[in-house]
Design a protein around this motif. Structure first.
Motif, short mmCIF file in Angstrom:
data_model
loop_
_atom_site.label_atom_id
_atom_site.label_comp_id
_atom_site.label_asym_id
_atom_site.label_seq_id
_atom_site.Cartn_x
_atom_site.Cartn_y
_atom_site.Cartn_z
N GLN A 59 0.82 -1.22 0.00
CA GLN A 59 0.00 0.00 0.00
C GLN A 59 0.85 1.27 0.00
N MET A 60 2.15 1.13 0.28
CA MET A 60 3.03 2.30 0.26
C MET A 60 3.51 2.64 -1.15
N VAL A 61 3.31 1.75 -2.08
CA VAL A 61 3.78 1.95 -3.45
C VAL A 61 2.58 2.17 -4.37
N PRO A 62 2.58 3.25 -5.16
CA PRO A 62 3.58 4.33 -5.19
C PRO A 62 3.33 5.34 -4.09
N PRO A 63 4.36 6.07 -3.64
CA PRO A 63 4.16 7.10 -2.61
C PRO A 63 3.24 8.22 -3.09
N ASP A 64 2.50 8.77 -2.14
CA ASP A 64 1.59 9.88 -2.43
C ASP A 64 2.37 11.19 -2.40
N LEU A 65 2.45 11.87 -3.54
CA LEU A 65 3.21 13.11 -3.63
C LEU A 65 2.33 14.36 -3.63
N THR A 66 1.05 14.19 -3.34
CA THR A 66 0.14 15.34 -3.41
C THR A 66 0.44 16.37 -2.33
N ARG A 67 0.96 15.93 -1.19
CA ARG A 67 1.24 16.87 -0.08
C ARG A 67 2.74 17.09 0.09
N LEU A 68 3.46 16.96 -1.00
CA LEU A 68 4.91 17.09 -0.93
C LEU A 68 5.36 18.48 -0.44
N PRO A 69 4.73 19.59 -0.87
CA PRO A 69 5.16 20.89 -0.33
C PRO A 69 5.00 21.00 1.18
N GLN A 70 3.85 20.51 1.71
CA GLN A 70 3.65 20.55 3.16
C GLN A 70 4.66 19.66 3.89
N ILE A 71 4.95 18.51 3.29
CA ILE A 71 5.93 17.61 3.90
C ILE A 71 7.32 18.25 3.88
N MET A 232 -0.12 7.38 9.60
CA MET A 232 -0.23 5.99 10.04
C MET A 232 -1.58 5.74 10.71
N ASP A 233 -2.06 6.71 11.49
CA ASP A 233 -3.36 6.55 12.16
C ASP A 233 -4.51 6.46 11.16
N LEU A 234 -4.37 7.18 10.04
CA LEU A 234 -5.41 7.18 9.02
C LEU A 234 -5.20 6.08 7.97
N PHE A 235 -4.21 5.20 8.21
CA PHE A 235 -3.88 4.11 7.28
C PHE A 235 -3.53 4.63 5.88
N ALA A 236 -3.00 5.86 5.84
CA ALA A 236 -2.57 6.44 4.57
C ALA A 236 -1.10 6.06 4.36
N TYR A 237 -0.89 4.79 4.05
CA TYR A 237 0.47 4.28 3.98
C TYR A 237 1.25 4.86 2.80
N ASP A 238 0.56 5.25 1.72
CA ASP A 238 1.27 5.87 0.60
C ASP A 238 1.83 7.24 0.99
N LEU A 239 1.04 7.98 1.81
CA LEU A 239 1.55 9.25 2.32
C LEU A 239 2.67 9.03 3.33
N ALA A 240 2.51 8.00 4.15
CA ALA A 240 3.57 7.67 5.11
C ALA A 240 4.87 7.33 4.40
N ALA A 241 4.78 6.66 3.26
CA ALA A 241 5.98 6.32 2.50
C ALA A 241 6.70 7.58 2.03
N THR A 242 5.93 8.58 1.58
CA THR A 242 6.55 9.84 1.17
C THR A 242 7.27 10.51 2.33
N ILE A 243 6.63 10.49 3.50
CA ILE A 243 7.25 11.10 4.68
C ILE A 243 8.53 10.36 5.07
N ILE A 244 8.47 9.04 5.04
CA ILE A 244 9.65 8.23 5.41
C ILE A 244 10.79 8.50 4.44
N LEU A 245 10.50 8.59 3.16
CA LEU A 245 11.54 8.88 2.18
C LEU A 245 12.12 10.27 2.37
N ALA A 246 11.27 11.23 2.73
CA ALA A 246 11.77 12.59 2.97
C ALA A 246 12.68 12.62 4.19
#
Length: 266
Positions: A59-71, A232-246
């Protein structure tokens, strides 16, 4: 070939332990076995959890890049927390380390008290400091910065004191014989010798603070950690992957810059 020559060609053997040493090894082994049993670590539990790990990674692939500026802004805040906390901690560590150095402390009581303060700052986990400062000053990066600063005092204070204790006493004794004041001796003979070690320790502290600042955000102390917790609480694992990579990119960048600076200094 004589027996003496033959024994010299044989590899060195371990000496037979004394009864007391054998008992100590046996107790250590028993404690280790009990620790493995107490934590419930077993290969079967790991094998049973592999499908869940695979599902999350899928579920982490592909990472969610929609909130990349905020991240990116949160990552910048994380680094700023680490940088400011390290600068404050290093600045406060130096006078405390001077008092904690046996040969520089004005009195044995001051030496013991300074060592105790450094040990206390180092013993209490930075996550506990973050919780205390969140209660004291509220949520946000201020609490995280203060927690990093206190943790840095415990880390740098110890190594600063050891670096000053290992300096050559010759220049210090020469200046003392000429009638120099204690503070002048410290900053003229001791600190210049220990400065490369100071800088290397400070860079290590910055790397350590960068990693710690991510975890501190999990308790509301600012930075990218709170973003990771929400994802992680919202089970948004694709967004979590983006954060982990950052976070991974930030830590690698800080470590590489620190390594290059240490190589130039040392």
């Amino acid at each position: 070939m004589t027996d003496l020559a033959r024994n010299r060609l044989l590899p060195a053997r371990l000496e037979r332990p004394s009864p007391l040493a054998f008992l100590a090894w046996a107790v250590t082994l028993a404690v280790l076995v009990h620790a493995f049993t107490a934590v419930g670590l077993s290969p079967m539990r790991l094998i049973e959890g592999l499908p869940n790990i695979g599902r999350i990674l899928g579920q982490m692939v592909p990472p969610d890049l929609t909130r990349l500026p905020q991240i990116g802004l949160a990552v910048l805040e994380t680094f700023q927390m680490a940088l400011v906390g390290t600068v404050i901690g290093v600045t406060l560590s130096l006078p405390l380390a001077i008092l904690a150095t046996r040969t520089l402390s004005p009195h044995p009581v001051v030496h013991v008290a300074a060592r105790a303060v450094v040990s206390f700052c180092r013993t209490v986990p930075d996550l506990v400091w973050a919780l205390l400062f969140v209660i004291a000053v509220g949520l946000g990066p201020v609490a995280g910065t203060l927690a990093i600063a206190v943790d840095c005092i415990g880390f740098c204070g110890r190594f600063f004191a050891e670096a000053m204790e290992e300096t050559d006493p010759g220049p210090r004794e020469a200046l003392s014989a000429l009638g120099a004041r204690p503070l002048g001796i410290v900053f003229s003979a001791v600190v210049p010798q220990a400065m490369p070690s100071f800088i290397a320790t400070a860079l290590f502290a910055l790397e350590k603070a960068t990693r710690s600042s991510v975890v501190l955000g999990l308790v509301g102390a600012g930075g990218i950690g709170i973003e990771l917790k929400v994802a992680m609480d919202l089970f948004a694992y694709d967004l979590a992957a983006t954060i982990i990579l950052a976070v991974f990119a930030l830590v690698i960048l800080v470590e590489q810059v620190g390594s290059r600076l240490r190589a130039r200094i040392i």
